[in-house]
Structures are given as structure tokens and as C-alpha cells.
Design an enzyme around this catalytic site. Structure first.
Site, short mmCIF file in Angstrom:
data_model
loop_
_atom_site.label_atom_id
_atom_site.label_comp_id
_atom_site.label_asym_id
_atom_site.label_seq_id
_atom_site.Cartn_x
_atom_site.Cartn_y
_atom_site.Cartn_z
N GLU A 91 0.86 -1.19 0.00
CA GLU A 91 0.00 0.00 0.00
C GLU A 91 0.89 1.24 0.00
OE1 GLU A 91 -3.46 -0.20 2.37
OE2 GLU A 91 -3.88 1.95 2.26
N ARG A 92 0.64 2.13 -0.95
CA ARG A 92 1.45 3.34 -1.13
C ARG A 92 2.92 3.00 -1.36
NH1 ARG A 92 -3.04 5.62 -2.44
NH2 ARG A 92 -4.54 5.69 -0.75
N GLU A 120 -10.52 4.78 9.03
CA GLU A 120 -10.70 4.40 7.63
C GLU A 120 -11.28 3.00 7.50
OE1 GLU A 120 -6.81 5.31 5.88
OE2 GLU A 120 -7.55 7.35 5.47
N ARG A 128 -2.35 3.77 16.82
CA ARG A 128 -2.28 4.96 15.94
C ARG A 128 -3.42 5.95 16.20
NH1 ARG A 128 -2.53 4.17 10.45
NH2 ARG A 128 -0.77 5.42 9.77
N ASP A 183 -2.56 14.57 6.68
CA ASP A 183 -2.03 13.32 6.17
C ASP A 183 -0.80 13.52 5.29
OD1 ASP A 183 -1.84 10.65 5.73
OD2 ASP A 183 -3.58 10.49 4.42
N GLU A 225 4.92 9.93 13.87
CA GLU A 225 4.93 9.12 12.64
C GLU A 225 5.18 10.02 11.44
OE1 GLU A 225 1.50 6.51 12.04
OE2 GLU A 225 1.79 6.50 9.87
N GLU A 254 4.03 9.41 -0.69
CA GLU A 254 2.65 9.34 -1.20
C GLU A 254 2.17 10.67 -1.79
OE1 GLU A 254 -0.16 7.99 1.71
OE2 GLU A 254 -1.86 8.18 0.34
N TRP A 308 -13.76 12.78 2.27
CA TRP A 308 -12.54 12.58 3.06
C TRP A 308 -12.11 13.79 3.90
CZ3 TRP A 308 -10.70 7.68 3.37
CH2 TRP A 308 -11.17 6.78 2.41
#
Ligand code: GCW
Length: 681
Positions: free
Chosen positions: A161-162, A288, A321, A367, A389, A395, A543
């Protein structure tokens, strides 16, 4: 050539000269007495590095000057004689002492653990690889941050992913790979950069990965843990909060249900049976569409503490998280603000988490955009372990097709003053645990590697991976120092190469920022895959990612009086500055305020003219990166030269696309001409 596979462990041959002579004098003989596998790995690394950089044979027999490596308790008499008790007392569990001692005829590297010794060996190899003198060494080096972690978003089907550097090198066809050679080289790279923890599967834990903690996968997971262990790295797994229901045993995952709690306890016991030094769990819950405690009317502390209880007696930790927000927002609703979400969810829970829970907080409130303010959760949690993080994977910063050296961005975040406790309360001191005195603390980041030959797709993206590790080890290193280390270790010490690549890296973040979304507003990218310009790509979506541009102005009003009130999540003067149209820094203006296109910035330009200028200049400077790189053609191996040239070509073309779409969009919306009358469509 190796196409970049050896990365910063390429050990390029060093130029002859007085430093070279110095190295040859000391480094040809090595004395090691311990059989421990980590010490043996250090020895092997030493051999490989020295034989390649100096083009000599390393022996362990010969007399004369030598390098002595070992733990203080390991029985190597040289080590014991070189270091005094008070020096030894200063060396932490992952640190080392290094000392040149002419009287003893050696340079000694001592650690209190084998991992510390290994770090010391990498340190000396790095000094040599960047042409530093070694005849006066006398220092104790300890990592500043306890947890220095990489998160993989790899799925067991082999996809990432990504991921922008090919497929996973951990998995293939729903299995863990048989051949662990590449994973071993990865462990060497990570360890040499200072990493000590790696989670190997995506935080979005799908069906098969849910079984990583069951007998179906545990033996193979434990093989990977064995490789990492040699290099001083602990393995972590992302787990599915609804795990207990997936193996068909339970009908609930309610964290307060005794059966569920017992299930996790049994799991923990099974895991530690297979992997005695297992690090713990990484958890993305109620985020999500992932399952979590909300389903049962419980909160994040209930969820995290249940897992923490299961791991505590084994020394494991839960990394929970904070990327929690409403991803089904109605774009018509102007009150809900995604930027507020992490703080609103987690601030009220401060002090409610067990001692072995760590909250993992993204650096910004949205993000991983090219520009965001620092997350206001840093400073807000006084009684909770936390790690920051970052996203090494690019991305939103060019997906490893564009060059974007992110260390300067990370540095800025780490140096941010939260004012949480007294005048100076920097993020880096929250993150290293010193401000609040946390039991656990540190720094994590999403990996940017895959099975591409050079690991990161764009060769220059290796600098972000290396840089993250180095910064996690010591946040006081500068972005320039880190870049220059990486360049020498990867390409050798030619000053022209070093000067050019260093400029490319250090300019790259600013260049990328200038031709993409303006003044901190973010997004403006194509939905889902997130590559390339699309100004309204996320404007009418669920979003929570809006810019609100109309014919008069643009930006998100996050002020207290007229907006979402997000600015009040900061402390003291930070809250005041962000809330004020006059004081808000230009680069974040549209993150905090909705303004007319004619609003004048501190720079003296109007917002609309800033947009035009930044985009014309940004695209031009992107093209110059290619010109700068061309100057290195004769100085690099063809393979390395060409792979970067290809990417810089793509970037130059693509930057124009960004420029023209953004400029045309705002010209059409505002009807305001560029004062320089350049082409806008
Ligand atoms: O940046 C976003 C990504 C998602 C990712 C999520 C997260 C793993 O677009 O792909 O999911 O963040 O951090 O959980």
C-alpha cells in the site's frame, strides 16, 4: 554496477592521500573474541567495508595496530583495558564507546550489548567512508530516541500500500518468501542507519495477515525475526482488532469481554513462544473503516489497554495509531474539520493508557502533505507515551518519481516549539521522552522500499530512508550533514558529486512545494492513487480535504471566531499566531484562513500572484535539477547516472503539468491576470 542495491553500504574505494594512509595503518587488523552472532555480523561488516574502501585484506592474526571490537563483559582484554569504568557506565544498551589509544596500539569499540558494538562498527565505517580522521577518537554515543521504527505497509499478496518501489520483498503469493538474503541486506541497511524496530505488515490488516499471529504464519514470521535479531532490530506486527472473530472462535471483539481478553492473552503466549523478543503490536483501529472498540461503545483506551495487558508480562508494547477521523464526511458540512479529529479523540484520554501503550501520532493533523502545521496533539498529551509518525514513502510528495528530500521537513517538525511545558518545549523533546519523562518514546515512519533493485525506485529517495534512521538516532544532526554522509557513502567522496547532489536534495522539498498545492492548503491531487494534479480531485468528496476556492478567494477558515476553531488546539502564542490573519506564516496561510486572492502576504505579493510566481519558478527549478544532474554524467557509473536522469526528466515534464493546471484553474476562477503576462491557459 550494483544499480544502487548496496545503497549506503556500497563502500566506494577511497582516494589515496594522508587520510587513506591513516586508515590503512589502523584498520587492516581486527581483534574479536566473541562468538555472538551480532558481534560476528559486525566483524563481517567491518571486513566487507574496509576491504572495499581501502582495497586491502583484513586479517585477525597480524601484529601491530588494530581495531578491537567487543562488549565490555565479553572477555576481550584490550577492550577492558581501554575503557574506564565511568566511560562504561555512560554507554546505554544500544550505544557504544570508541577510543583511539596509541599506547594500546588500537582503536577500541566497546558496547554493553552486541547491538551497541555493531552500531559502533557502523559508526567507524561511516567516519572512514566520509573521510573523517580517526587518530583522536574518544567518545560515547547513545541513540537519543528509544524506539526508532519503520512501518511497512506490505500485504502478504506481495502488494505494498502506497509502495512506489515495486512489490514487497517479504511476501509473494500469500506466503513469506523462502530466500531471506534480501531481508538480511535490508536488516544491514536499517541497522547501519540506526533503526531498532520494524513492523512488517500493513496497518490495514486484511484477511490473511490477520493470521500472522496464528500457527499458519508464525513459524515464518519468526524466521524474519531471526534475521532482524542479528542486527539489533525487534520485529513487530500490525494486528486486526477484530482478530478474535476471524479465527471463528468468538462472536465479539469487545475489549471488555473476558473471553476476548483471554483470547489475546493466549495469543501473546503463543507469539512469545515462537519469538521470545517480539516487539509488540501496531494497531490502526476505528480508522478508515478498520474495526475497533467503537463498535462496542468502548474507547481507544479500552482497546489499547486490553492488548497491552496481554503483552505486558512478556515485555511487549502496543503502538496505537491516532489517525482517527470521519472519512465519510458530507462536504456540505463546514463545521466538521478533519484537522481537529486526532486531538478531539485522544486529548480527553490523556492519562488513561497503560504504561506499555504508545500513541503513534502523524506529524501533521491531516495526512503527510508537503506542508502542514505540526499536529497539536504534540504538547497536549502530558501523561501518555507517544511516538511521532513520518512518511518516508512519498505518497503526497511525488511518489518517488519526483525528488523530494524530506529530512528538512522532519527537522522543522522536530524543532517546533509547542510551549506545552515552559517556554521551550520542542517536539523533539516530547518525542525523545525527556519533556514528560515517558517510559517509552521515539519515532516511526512508513517505509519507502520495495523489490526494485535500488530499493526505493528513485535512487535519491534512498536519502530519505537513510536520513530518517539517522535523524531518529540523533535529531540534532542537520539535514545538510545527513545529506552529505549519505552522498559519500553511496557515491564516494568526489566533491563535485557531493556539491551537486547535496544542492539537488536540499532544494527539492521547496521546489516540490512550489509547483503543487499552494500555501499549506494541501491535496489538489488525483483521488485514490494520489499522483498528479487535480485541483478539485478531493473537493466534493467524503474525506474531509477541501480548499473552498471560489471566484473571490481560497482557504480553510480554521479560526475560532468564524471557522472550525482548530487553531485553539495549539498552546499560547502558537494558537494566537495561527488564528491571526496578520501573524499566520505565509506558508500555512490557506491552512488556517480563507482569504481573497488579492490578500497581500508577508512577502509583499498577493495570494494570486504568489500562486503564479511559485508555479512558474517551481517548474523552472525542477527543470534545472535535470541540468545540474547532467553535469555529473562523467563522474558517475552509467547505470546510476541514467536511472536518476530518467526520473528527473519525468519530474521536469510533470512539474509543467502541475504548473499549468494550477495556474489555469486559479486564473479561470479569479479572472486576475498574471502581472508578468506569462502563458496561462
Ligand atoms: O495516507 C493515508 C493513505 C492510506 C493509509 C492511511 C494510514 C495505510 O492514503 O493508504 O493506509 O493513510 O495512514 O492509515
Amino acid at each position: 554496477s550494483d544499480s544502487g542495491y548496496n545503497a549506503w553500504l556500497s563502500y566506494p574505494v577511497l582516494p589515496h592521500g594522508s587520510l587513506y594512509d591513516q586508515y590503512v595503518k589502523w584498520c587492516g587488523t581486527v581483534k574479536v573474541t566473541e562468538e555472538n552472532e551480532t558481534i560476528q555480523a559486525a566483524l563481517q561488516e567491518w571486513r566487507q567495508g574496509i576491504e572495499s574502501m581501502l582495497d586491502i585484506k583484513v586479517s585477525s592474526e597480524s601484529e601491530g595496530l588494530c581495531i578491537a571490537i567487543g562488549t565490555f563483559q565479553g572477555g576481550n582484554a584490550v577492550i577492558r583495558s581501554v575503557f574506564a569504568e565511568d566511560t562504561i557506565a555512560k554507554v546505554g544498551s544500544e550505544g557504544f564507546a570508541i577510543r583511539t589509544r596509541a599506547e594500546a596500539g588500537c582503536i577500541a569499540i566497546g558496547g554493553s550489548t552486541p547491538a551497541g558494538v555493531l552500531h559502533g562498527v557502523f559508526h567507524l565505517l561511516r567516519l572512514i567512508g566520509s573521510l573523517s580522521p580517526i587518530e583522536q577518537l574518544d567518545e560515547v554515543v547513545n541513540p537519543v530516541n528509544g524506539l526508532r521504527m519503520i512501518n511497512h505497509w506490505d500485504n502478504v499478496d506481495g502488494s505494498v500500500e502506497r509502495g512506489y518501489a515495486g512489490r514487497s520483498f517479504f511476501y509473494e503469493n500469500n506466503r513469506i518468501v523462502d530466500d531471506l538474503e534480501r531481508i538480511r541486506d535490508y536488516a544491514r541497511l536499517m541497522s547501519s542507519a540506526g533503526i531498532n524496530a520494524i513492523s512488517i505488515n500493513n496497518v490495514n490488516v486484511h484477511e490473511w495477515e490477520t493470521l500472522f499471529i496464528s500457527p499458519a504464519y508464525l513459524p515464518d514470521v519468526s524466521r524474519i525475526a531471526g534475521v532482524f535479531r542479528v542486527y539489533g532490530i525487534r520485529l513487530f506486527l500490525s494486528v486486526n482488532f477484530a482478530g478474535p472473530m476471524h479465527e471463528g472462535e468468538l462472536e465479539t471483539a469487545d475489549p471488555l469481554d473476558p473471553g476476548v481478553r483471554q483470547w489475546w492473552k493466549n495469543k501473546a503466549a503463543e507469539i512469545y513462544e515462537a519469538i521470545p523478543d517480539f516487539g509488540g503490536f501496531v494497531v490502526k483501529a476505528d480508522s478508515e473503516n478498520r474495526p475497533g472498540p467503537f463498535t462496542y461503545g468502548r474507547d481507544h483506551a479500552d482497546g489499547a489497554n486490553m492488548l497491552a495487558e496481554a503483552l505486558e508480562s512478556f515485555g511487549g508494547i502496543v503502538i496505537w495509531r491516532c489517525f482517527v477521523y470521519n472519512c465519510k464526511q458530507d462536504w456540505r458540512d463546514r463545521k466538521t474539520d478533519r484537522a481537529r479529529a486526532a486531538y478531539d479523540h485522544f486529548k480527553p484520554l490523556d492519562g488513561k493508557f497503560n504504561d506499555n501503550v504508545i500513541l503513534q501520532i502523524k506529524n501533521g493533523p491531516m495526512d503527510f502533505q508537503v506542508r502542514e502545521p505540526v499536529s497539536p496533539l504534540f504538547g497536549a498529551l502530558e501523561r501518555t507515551n507517544q511516538v511521532i509518525e513520518f512518511q518516508i514513502a512519498q505518497e503526497y510528495t511525488g511518489q518517488q518519481r519526483h525528488v523530494c528530500y524530506l529530512v528538512p521537513q522532519w527537522k522543522e517538525v522536530m524543532e517546533f516549539n509547542t510551549h506545552a511545558k515552559g517556554e521551550t518545549s520542542l517536539v523533539k523533546h516530547i518525542v525523545d521522552g525527556s519533556l514528560w519523562g515517558n517510559r517509552y518514546s521515539g519515532i516511526a515512519a512508513v517505509s519507502n522500499v520495495g523489490n526494485n533493485k535500488n530499493w526505493t525506485g528513485h535512487l535519491l529517495a534512498q536519502a530519505n530512508l537513510y536520513g530518517f534512521g539517522r535523524l531518529a538516532w540523533n535529531p540534532d544532526l542537520s539535514a545538510e550533514e545527513i545529506a552529505s554522509e549519505w552522498i559519500s557513502l553511496t557515491f564516494g567522496t568526489d566533491p563535485v558529486v557531493s556539491g551537486t547532489i547535496s544542492r539537488i536534495l536540499l532544494d527539492s522539498w521547496n521546489i516540490y512545494e512550489s509547483y503543487t498545492a499552494p500555501l499549506g492548503v494541501g491535496w489538489m491531487i488525483n483521488p485514490e492513487h494520489h499522483y498528479g494534479p487535480n485541483v478539485d480531485g478531493y473537493e466534493y468528496s467524503q474525506w474531509g480535504t477541501y480548499h473552498y476556492a471560489d471566484h473571490q478567494g481560497i482557504g480553510v477558515d480554521r479560526t475560532v471566531q468564524t471557522g472550525t476553531g482548530y487553531s485553539a488546539q495549539y498552546i499560547g502564542s502558537n494558537a494566537e499566531h495561527y488564528d491571526s490573519l496578520e501573524d499566520c506564516p505565509d506558508e500555512l496561510l490557506l491552512f488556517f484562513h480563507h482569504v481573497p486572492y488579492t490578500h497581500v502576504l508577508h512577502s509583499g505579493k498577493t495570494v494570486i500572484q504568489h500562486i503564479y510566481d511559485a508555479h512558474f519558478e517551481g517548474a523552472e527549478r525542477a527543470a534545472e535539477l535535470l541540468t545540474m544532474w547532467s553535469g555529473l554524467k562523467e563522474r558517475l557509473t552509467e547505470d546510476l547516472y541514467v536511472q536518476v536522469e530518467d526520473r528527473l526528466q519525468e519530474q521536469a515534464g510533470h512539474a509543467k503539468e502541475w504548473r499549468d493546471q494550477i495556474n489555469s484553474y486559479f486564473y479561470r476562477k479569479s479572472g486576475i491576470e498574471d502581472i508578468n503576462m506569462r502563458s496561462i491557459y
